[in-house]
Design an enzyme around this catalytic site. Structure first.
Site, PDB file in Angstrom:
ATOM      1  N   ASP A 157     -11.140   2.768   4.122  1.00 30.11           N
ATOM      2  CA  ASP A 157     -11.614   1.358   4.058  1.00 30.11           C
ATOM      3  C   ASP A 157     -13.186   0.977   3.861  1.00 30.11           C
ATOM      4  OD1 ASP A 157      -9.592  -0.582   3.817  1.00 30.11           O
ATOM      5  OD2 ASP A 157      -9.065  -0.658   5.972  1.00 30.11           O
ATOM      6  N   LYS A 164       0.840  -0.989  -0.039  1.00 31.89           N
ATOM      7  CA  LYS A 164       0.060  -0.086  -0.245  1.00 31.89           C
ATOM      8  C   LYS A 164       0.853   1.377  -0.098  1.00 31.89           C
ATOM      9  CE  LYS A 164      -4.006  -2.536   2.098  1.00 31.89           C
ATOM     10  NZ  LYS A 164      -4.578  -2.911   3.507  1.00 31.89           N
ATOM     11  N   GLN A 200      -4.373  -1.675   9.642  1.00 37.02           N
ATOM     12  CA  GLN A 200      -4.559  -2.993   9.026  1.00 37.02           C
ATOM     13  C   GLN A 200      -5.293  -4.074   9.916  1.00 37.02           C
ATOM     14  OE1 GLN A 200      -3.289  -3.696   5.761  1.00 37.02           O
ATOM     15  NE2 GLN A 200      -4.242  -5.661   5.997  1.00 37.02           N
TER      16      GLN A 200
END
Ligand code: NAP
Length: 296
Positions: A120, A53, A97
């Site tokens: 997200d 990422k 994460q």
């Protein structure tokens, strides 16, 4: 033989577009979109995702901020870090994460992220916006990537039967919510099936478009689909390599060689949905930057 939907190529085109937009925004504002990625612990797979990422951000000219905390970090320290990132003007998107270590409350952390930085799209405020079709929120990266692929493969979706296999909060449920909206690029009749169905093939055989997010290889075989179906395989499963058991191989949830003969279009694994996920993360970060600077 099905047309192969080349997610790698489509994702690379999207990334190029984002790169030029980032350059134009830098000219206009003297600033670039910034994504903060937080990793807690040393899970090797998570570390690879986080690294990828960060690299993807740098390739399109975004700023990337990586925060790695030890596995034993107290929950309150992670909360403080999220608060700090929420307040920073150079951070447009925040991604924590998952999974987090067992002593941490994942949903409390997700709730703590500013919904305007929740790239997200796991915060309940964004989840609600997906359901009511409010485009001011973010769409979660993987189903959003699937939707882009579906929109390219099937220009007119009105009234088409889209069947989703899987009801997770990150793929199946948002996918279904996005595709049933009364909008030009959705408007599908949607069915969601899962392990409580006595026989999922009853549903999958009716699909014009089949999105499979079960997390199990060979969930969908040839006899389970109708001719002409468009298949989006979200699955990412590492199995022993059939030719060399000392190696592993990445496969999807769909028995590709059987289903490809019947489908009109299908995503491969790897090279289908996977590359789209990171492209959509970049797209959400760009959207967040615009929202913060331009209010739109
Ligand atoms: P998940 O949380 O494990 O959910 C799987 C869902 O599939 C569950 O709802 C489960 O039903 C259902 N299911 C499993 N086996 C089934 C079967 N035989 N028949 C019907 N339904 C079945 O998984 P996820 O997070 O949604 O991920 C799904 C897959 O996508 C995984 O392989 C994951 O690695 C992959 N993935 C890929 C990306 C990417 O970027 N390409 C991103 C995210 C996920 P129940 O609810 O009844 O248990």
């Amino acid at each position: 033989m099905a047309m192969i939907i080349d997610g790698k190529q489509i994702a690379s085109e999207i990334r190029e577009e984002i790169k030029s937009e980032a350059a134009a925004l830098k000219e206009r504002y003297g600033a670039v979109p910034g994504l903060a990625v937080v990793l807690v612990g040393d899970d090797p797979a998570s570390a690879v995702y986080v690294r990828n990422k960060g690299r993807a951000c740098e390739e399109v000219g975004f700023a990337s901020f990586q925060h790695t905390l030890p596995a034993g970090t107290p929950m309150r320290e992670l909360v403080s870090l999220v608060d700090e990132l929420n307040a920073r003007s150079d951070v447009d998107g925040i991604l924590v994460q998952l999974p987090l270590p067992g002593h941490m409350d994942e949903s409390a952390i997700i709730d703590r992220i500013d919904p305007g930085k929740d790239v997200d799209a796991f915060h309940p405020a964004n989840v609600g916006k997906i359901l009511i079709g409010d485009e001011k929120g973010f769409l979660p990266c993987t189903p959003q990537g699937c939707k882009v692929l579906i929109n390219r493969a099937v220009p007119d979706l009105k009234g088409r039967h889209l069947v989703v296999v899987g009801r997770s909060n990150i793929v199946g449920k948002p996918m279904a919510a996005m595709m049933l909206q009364k909008k030009k690029d959705a408007d599908c009749v949607v069915t969601v099936c899962h392990t409580a169905a006595p026989d999922i093939s009853y549903y999958t055989r009716q699909a014009d478009i089949l999105v499979v997010a079960a997390g199990r290889p060979n969930t969908i075989t040839g006899p389970m689909v109708k001719e002409g179906v468009v298949v989006i395989d979200v699955g990412m499963n590492r199995i022993a390599h059939p030719d060399d058991p000392s190696k592993t191989k990445l496969v999807g949830d769909v028995k590709f060689d059987e289903v490809e003969k019947l489908a009109s279009a299908i995503t491969p694994v790897p090279g289908g949905v996977g590359p789209m996920t990171i492209a959509m993360l970049l797209s959400n970060t760009l959207k967040a930057f615009r929202m913060h600077r331009e209010g739109s």
